[in-house]
Design a protein around this motif. Structure first.
Motif, PDB file in Angstrom:
ATOM      1  N   GLN A 192     -38.856 -30.513 -63.366  1.00 33.07           N
ATOM      2  CA  GLN A 192     -38.422 -30.963 -64.678  1.00 33.07           C
ATOM      3  C   GLN A 192     -37.707 -29.773 -65.290  1.00 33.07           C
ATOM      4  OE1 GLN A 192     -41.405 -32.900 -67.030  1.00 33.07           O
ATOM      5  NE2 GLN A 192     -40.250 -32.722 -68.944  1.00 33.07           N
ATOM      6  N   ARG A 193     -36.569 -30.008 -65.922  1.00 32.35           N
ATOM      7  CA  ARG A 193     -35.772 -28.913 -66.449  1.00 32.35           C
ATOM      8  C   ARG A 193     -36.259 -28.531 -67.850  1.00 32.35           C
ATOM      9  NH1 ARG A 193     -34.468 -28.664 -61.226  1.00 32.35           N
ATOM     10  NH2 ARG A 193     -32.781 -30.072 -60.600  1.00 32.35           N
ATOM     11  N   GLU A 194     -36.102 -27.272 -68.170  1.00 30.55           N
ATOM     12  CA  GLU A 194     -36.499 -26.800 -69.504  1.00 30.55           C
ATOM     13  C   GLU A 194     -35.526 -27.353 -70.543  1.00 30.55           C
ATOM     14  OE1 GLU A 194     -38.424 -26.086 -72.155  1.00 30.55           O
ATOM     15  OE2 GLU A 194     -39.360 -24.776 -70.629  1.00 30.55           O
ATOM     16  N   ASP A 195     -36.033 -28.207 -71.438  1.00 29.95           N
ATOM     17  CA  ASP A 195     -35.159 -28.850 -72.424  1.00 29.95           C
ATOM     18  C   ASP A 195     -35.313 -28.258 -73.821  1.00 29.95           C
ATOM     19  OD1 ASP A 195     -37.159 -31.057 -73.943  1.00 29.95           O
ATOM     20  OD2 ASP A 195     -37.750 -30.509 -71.918  1.00 29.95           O
ATOM     21  N   ARG A 196     -36.200 -27.254 -73.998  1.00 32.56           N
ATOM     22  CA  ARG A 196     -36.413 -26.619 -75.299  1.00 32.56           C
ATOM     23  C   ARG A 196     -35.546 -25.375 -75.409  1.00 32.56           C
ATOM     24  NH1 ARG A 196     -42.757 -26.431 -74.129  1.00 32.56           N
ATOM     25  NH2 ARG A 196     -41.779 -25.730 -72.173  1.00 32.56           N
ATOM     26  N   TYR A 197     -34.708 -25.338 -76.410  1.00 27.78           N
ATOM     27  CA  TYR A 197     -33.707 -24.274 -76.543  1.00 27.78           C
ATOM     28  C   TYR A 197     -34.343 -22.890 -76.548  1.00 27.78           C
ATOM     29  CZ  TYR A 197     -29.799 -21.520 -78.325  1.00 27.78           C
ATOM     30  OH  TYR A 197     -28.823 -20.577 -78.472  1.00 27.78           O
ATOM     31  N   GLU A 198     -35.309 -22.662 -77.434  1.00 32.44           N
ATOM     32  CA  GLU A 198     -35.881 -21.322 -77.572  1.00 32.44           C
ATOM     33  C   GLU A 198     -36.596 -20.889 -76.296  1.00 32.44           C
ATOM     34  OE1 GLU A 198     -36.328 -23.785 -79.676  1.00 32.44           O
ATOM     35  OE2 GLU A 198     -35.196 -23.128 -81.458  1.00 32.44           O
ATOM     36  N   VAL A 199     -37.319 -21.819 -75.695  1.00 34.01           N
ATOM     37  CA  VAL A 199     -38.039 -21.477 -74.466  1.00 34.01           C
ATOM     38  C   VAL A 199     -37.055 -21.132 -73.353  1.00 34.01           C
ATOM     39  CG1 VAL A 199     -39.682 -22.281 -72.720  1.00 34.01           C
ATOM     40  CG2 VAL A 199     -39.988 -22.933 -75.122  1.00 34.01           C
ATOM     41  N   LEU A 200     -35.997 -21.929 -73.210  1.00 30.98           N
ATOM     42  CA  LEU A 200     -34.992 -21.666 -72.183  1.00 30.98           C
ATOM     43  C   LEU A 200     -34.323 -20.313 -72.419  1.00 30.98           C
ATOM     44  CD1 LEU A 200     -33.293 -22.495 -69.747  1.00 30.98           C
ATOM     45  CD2 LEU A 200     -31.759 -23.714 -71.323  1.00 30.98           C
ATOM     46  N   GLU A 201     -33.982 -20.032 -73.663  1.00 33.10           N
ATOM     47  CA  GLU A 201     -33.339 -18.754 -73.987  1.00 33.10           C
ATOM     48  C   GLU A 201     -34.243 -17.577 -73.609  1.00 33.10           C
ATOM     49  OE1 GLU A 201     -30.599 -17.318 -77.676  1.00 33.10           O
ATOM     50  OE2 GLU A 201     -32.673 -17.842 -78.180  1.00 33.10           O
ATOM     51  N   ASN A 202     -35.523 -17.692 -73.902  1.00 29.55           N
ATOM     52  CA  ASN A 202     -36.468 -16.628 -73.538  1.00 29.55           C
ATOM     53  C   ASN A 202     -36.593 -16.483 -72.032  1.00 29.55           C
ATOM     54  OD1 ASN A 202     -37.034 -16.043 -76.219  1.00 29.55           O
ATOM     55  ND2 ASN A 202     -38.801 -17.412 -76.316  1.00 29.55           N
ATOM     56  N   ARG A 203     -36.642 -17.601 -71.333  1.00 26.39           N
ATOM     57  CA  ARG A 203     -36.756 -17.559 -69.870  1.00 26.39           C
ATOM     58  C   ARG A 203     -35.511 -16.914 -69.249  1.00 26.39           C
ATOM     59  NH1 ARG A 203     -40.117 -18.423 -66.049  1.00 26.39           N
ATOM     60  NH2 ARG A 203     -39.151 -20.235 -65.060  1.00 26.39           N
ATOM     61  N   MET A 204     -34.361 -17.217 -69.774  1.00 23.96           N
ATOM     62  CA  MET A 204     -33.125 -16.636 -69.261  1.00 23.96           C
ATOM     63  C   MET A 204     -33.113 -15.129 -69.488  1.00 23.96           C
ATOM     64  SD  MET A 204     -30.522 -19.674 -70.508  1.00 23.96           S
ATOM     65  CE  MET A 204     -29.023 -19.068 -69.771  1.00 23.96           C
ATOM     66  N   THR A 205     -33.576 -14.706 -70.651  1.00 23.83           N
ATOM     67  CA  THR A 205     -33.642 -13.273 -70.955  1.00 23.83           C
ATOM     68  C   THR A 205     -34.604 -12.573 -69.995  1.00 23.83           C
ATOM     69  OG1 THR A 205     -33.129 -13.679 -73.281  1.00 23.83           O
ATOM     70  CG2 THR A 205     -34.148 -11.571 -72.728  1.00 23.83           C
ATOM     71  N   GLU A 206     -35.754 -13.181 -69.762  1.00 23.11           N
ATOM     72  CA  GLU A 206     -36.736 -12.614 -68.839  1.00 23.11           C
ATOM     73  C   GLU A 206     -36.172 -12.463 -67.432  1.00 23.11           C
ATOM     74  OE1 GLU A 206     -40.023 -15.260 -69.020  1.00 23.11           O
ATOM     75  OE2 GLU A 206     -40.627 -14.672 -71.053  1.00 23.11           O
ATOM     76  N   HIS A 207     -35.304 -13.390 -67.029  1.00 22.06           N
ATOM     77  CA  HIS A 207     -34.720 -13.355 -65.683  1.00 22.06           C
ATOM     78  C   HIS A 207     -33.445 -12.517 -65.620  1.00 22.06           C
ATOM     79  CE1 HIS A 207     -37.539 -16.581 -64.744  1.00 22.06           C
ATOM     80  NE2 HIS A 207     -37.184 -16.490 -63.482  1.00 22.06           N
ATOM     81  N   GLY A 208     -33.073 -11.894 -66.733  1.00 19.99           N
ATOM     82  CA  GLY A 208     -31.891 -11.044 -66.725  1.00 19.99           C
ATOM     83  C   GLY A 208     -30.593 -11.815 -66.680  1.00 19.99           C
ATOM     84  N   VAL A 209     -30.605 -13.061 -67.145  1.00 28.74           N
ATOM     85  CA  VAL A 209     -29.404 -13.878 -67.159  1.00 28.74           C
ATOM     86  C   VAL A 209     -28.552 -13.518 -68.372  1.00 28.74           C
ATOM     87  CG1 VAL A 209     -28.516 -16.247 -67.306  1.00 28.74           C
ATOM     88  CG2 VAL A 209     -30.563 -15.757 -65.940  1.00 28.74           C
ATOM     89  N   ASP A 210     -27.259 -13.321 -68.158  1.00 28.08           N
ATOM     90  CA  ASP A 210     -26.330 -13.006 -69.243  1.00 28.08           C
ATOM     91  C   ASP A 210     -26.133 -14.248 -70.096  1.00 28.08           C
ATOM     92  OD1 ASP A 210     -24.140 -12.444 -70.890  1.00 28.08           O
ATOM     93  OD2 ASP A 210     -23.240 -11.117 -69.395  1.00 28.08           O
ATOM     94  N   LEU A 211     -26.652 -14.222 -71.323  1.00 21.75           N
ATOM     95  CA  LEU A 211     -26.596 -15.397 -72.184  1.00 21.75           C
ATOM     96  C   LEU A 211     -25.166 -15.786 -72.540  1.00 21.75           C
ATOM     97  CD1 LEU A 211     -29.577 -14.749 -74.641  1.00 21.75           C
ATOM     98  CD2 LEU A 211     -29.555 -16.025 -72.484  1.00 21.75           C
ATOM     99  N   ASP A 212     -24.283 -14.805 -72.634  1.00 22.97           N
ATOM    100  CA  ASP A 212     -22.883 -15.113 -72.953  1.00 22.97           C
ATOM    101  C   ASP A 212     -22.254 -15.983 -71.874  1.00 22.97           C
ATOM    102  OD1 ASP A 212     -23.001 -13.714 -75.313  1.00 22.97           O
ATOM    103  OD2 ASP A 212     -22.239 -11.845 -74.441  1.00 22.97           O
ATOM    104  N   ASP A 213     -22.628 -15.737 -70.619  1.00 28.71           N
ATOM    105  CA  ASP A 213     -22.068 -16.513 -69.510  1.00 28.71           C
ATOM    106  C   ASP A 213     -22.618 -17.934 -69.463  1.00 28.71           C
ATOM    107  OD1 ASP A 213     -20.528 -14.409 -68.686  1.00 28.71           O
ATOM    108  OD2 ASP A 213     -21.925 -13.730 -67.127  1.00 28.71           O
ATOM    109  N   TYR A 214     -23.749 -18.160 -70.102  1.00 23.82           N
ATOM    110  CA  TYR A 214     -24.414 -19.465 -70.003  1.00 23.82           C
ATOM    111  C   TYR A 214     -24.540 -20.149 -71.356  1.00 23.82           C
ATOM    112  CZ  TYR A 214     -25.621 -18.433 -65.169  1.00 23.82           C
ATOM    113  OH  TYR A 214     -25.556 -18.161 -63.827  1.00 23.82           O
ATOM    114  N   GLN A 215     -23.649 -19.829 -72.294  1.00 20.97           N
ATOM    115  CA  GLN A 215     -23.691 -20.509 -73.581  1.00 20.97           C
ATOM    116  C   GLN A 215     -23.483 -22.016 -73.415  1.00 20.97           C
ATOM    117  OE1 GLN A 215     -24.530 -19.634 -76.764  1.00 20.97           O
ATOM    118  NE2 GLN A 215     -25.271 -17.780 -75.737  1.00 20.97           N
ATOM    119  N   TRP A 216     -22.654 -22.399 -72.463  1.00 25.91           N
ATOM    120  CA  TRP A 216     -22.416 -23.828 -72.244  1.00 25.91           C
ATOM    121  C   TRP A 216     -23.706 -24.531 -71.821  1.00 25.91           C
ATOM    122  CZ3 TRP A 216     -23.341 -26.297 -67.607  1.00 25.91           C
ATOM    123  CH2 TRP A 216     -23.526 -25.473 -66.474  1.00 25.91           C
ATOM    124  N   TYR A 217     -24.537 -23.826 -71.029  1.00 29.15           N
ATOM    125  CA  TYR A 217     -25.797 -24.407 -70.561  1.00 29.15           C
ATOM    126  C   TYR A 217     -26.789 -24.502 -71.715  1.00 29.15           C
ATOM    127  CZ  TYR A 217     -29.656 -25.281 -67.279  1.00 29.15           C
ATOM    128  OH  TYR A 217     -30.708 -25.839 -66.588  1.00 29.15           O
TER     129      TYR A 217
END
Length: 454
Positions: free
Chosen positions: A385-410
């Motif tokens: 099941q995909r993470e559908d909560r904005y804040e939780v997804l943003e935190n998870r991406m940060t934890e994984h070192g994902v560049d948020l600027d590159d994934y703004q569309w996501y």
């Protein structure tokens, strides 16, 4: 007329022409018996050429394995055992000769290792031809299943800037000079103005369309620059990835089980002749194993329960079992072949070993993930099941070192009209492996790409 149609529907005593490749030729007094195959089915058609036939000495007696030919004549009832009809030839045209002294395929069993060195000729063998016919039939069944389930097919890009798995194992696509001596490639000057690579998955793009169209799926090539030179890995392979809006994990698991049962049942119903070859020469228990997929409900176990089972088994594994480590192939096969003895779904993996896009469970230690494991293969489907909560997804991406600027569309997909959704990916080659019983994944794709070999 194709040989498969001749053998099934053509009446005896009918005049026609046949085209194909010579498999064998044996001569008797005044006769020559030539086995012809055109690739449409596993069975050959026996051609009988008599010595009085035109071009008998100049052409027929010079035929060797591999020659491409056209015979004209008449289909007749056969007096020989094991075949209902044979072809009585009255003329022959040779399209292309295959000199016996250099043609590498002869009337004998060749090892699959040898055949991989002649990828361009190996589809002329019974085994690889049968694999490709089954593969083609299964590909059609994939589309039929999703069509019946009201899914919409989406063609996701092969070139992408999104690393779905977050493993950094993408093939970079560039028009820059690869020999230029620079410390860091100036991707701003590259074709796309930024770094791009071959896709490792169409999932992220499919999510965008699922959150607009409801149910979508992709079926296309994916690429992993993973240096795994094993019988289970390819650098280029095909993935089937459905994404479903308003689905939770359990609904996705149910769909995955129905999907696998549908495909296996399709193969049993439509590929019987080719499956007989693999049951005879590759896996004596093939049909029984396939029927188990259809008849049995898949076992379901949580990751934590699976770890407990493995630790309590007394089995010695090459890779130690511990909570927080990923299951290896040996663990997956032990669960399916020894413990449950059938396909098994493992759920709720540790968040630390899974990608950022999987929905975090309430315990905040695990994610709503699932893997479908098959006997002899191990993992064949992975999903969540995909993470559908904005804040939780943003935190998870940060934890994984994902560049948020590159994934703004996501992130936008969660910012505007977010909805529960889920999906999974099925490796098509592993499915073909399971259904044919073939031991090496390189033998179920037309032209395998692996480390050091393209």
């Amino acid at each position: 007329m194709l040989i498969k149609d001749i053998l099934k529907t053509a009446p005896a005593d009918s005049s026609m022409e046949i085209k194909g490749w010579v498999r064998t030729r044996r001569d008797a007094k005044g006769f020559s018996f030539i086995e012809i195959n055109d690739g449409s089915c596993r069975l050959n058609l026996q051609v009988v050429a008599q010595s009085g036939m035109k071009n008998f000495d100049s052409l027929v007696l010079k035929l060797t394995t591999g020659c491409a030919v056209r015979f004209t004549g008449k289909l007749t009832s056969s007096p020989a055992k094991g075949q209902e009809v044979e072809f009585l030839a009255d003329d022959l045209e040779v399209y292309g000769w295959a000199p016996a002294e250099s043609y590498p395929l002869q009337k004998k069993r060749h090892s699959f290792e040898f055949l991989r060195d002649i990828n361009h000729l190996r589809p002329r063998t019974n085994s690889i031809a049968a694999v490709m016919r089954i593969r083609s039939s299964l590909a059609m069944a994939v589309h039929l299943f999703f069509h019946e389930q009201s899914f919409i097919q989406i063609h996701t890009p092969v070139i992408t800037t999104s690393d779905c798995e977050g493993a950094g194992e993408m093939f970079t696509v560039t028009t820059l000079d690869p020999l230029a001596k620079v410390s860091k490639p100036p991707y701003s000057a590259d074709f796309f103005g930024r770094q791009a690579g071959l896709t490792v998955s169409g999932q992220l793009e499919a999510e965008a369309y699922a959150l607009a169209l409801g149910r979508v799926y992709t079926f296309g090539p994916t690429f992993r620059a993973e240096n795994s030179n094993t019988s289970r890995h390819l650098a280029e392979f095909w993935m089937i990835e459905p994404e479903m809006a308003f689905f939770d994990l359990q609904m996705s698991i149910d769909l995955a089980e129905d999907f696998l049962k549908y495909l296996v049942n399709h193969a049993l119903d439509n590929c019987q002749e080719d499956l007989e070859l693999f049951e005879k020469f590759v896996d004596k228990n093939l049909r029984t194993r396939l029927e188990t997929v259809i008849t049995d409900k898949f076992a379901r176990v949580s990751y934590s329960e699976a770890i407990e089972i493995l630790n309590a088994s007394g089995q010695t594994f090459a890779y130690p079992v511990a909570w927080g480590t990923d299951l290896q192939s040996e663990h997956e096969r032990f669960l399916t072949e020894v413990v449950f003895k059938k396909p098994t779904v493992v759920t709720n993996y540790p968040a630390s070993i899974k990608p950022f896009y999987m929905r975090l469970n309430e315990d905040e230690n695990t994610v709503a993930a699932m893997d479908v494991l098959l006997p002899s293969i191990g993992e064949i489907i992975g999903g969540s099941q995909r993470e559908d909560r904005y804040e939780v997804l943003e935190n998870r991406m940060t934890e994984h070192g994902v560049d948020l600027d590159d994934y703004q569309w996501y992130l936008d997909l969660r910012r505007y009209g977010s909805a529960p959704h889920a999906g999974f990916g099925l490796g098509f080659e592993r499915l073909v492996q399971f259904i044919t019983g073939m031991a090496n994944i390189r033998d179920v794709i037309a032209f395998p790409r692996t480390p050091g070999r393209a």
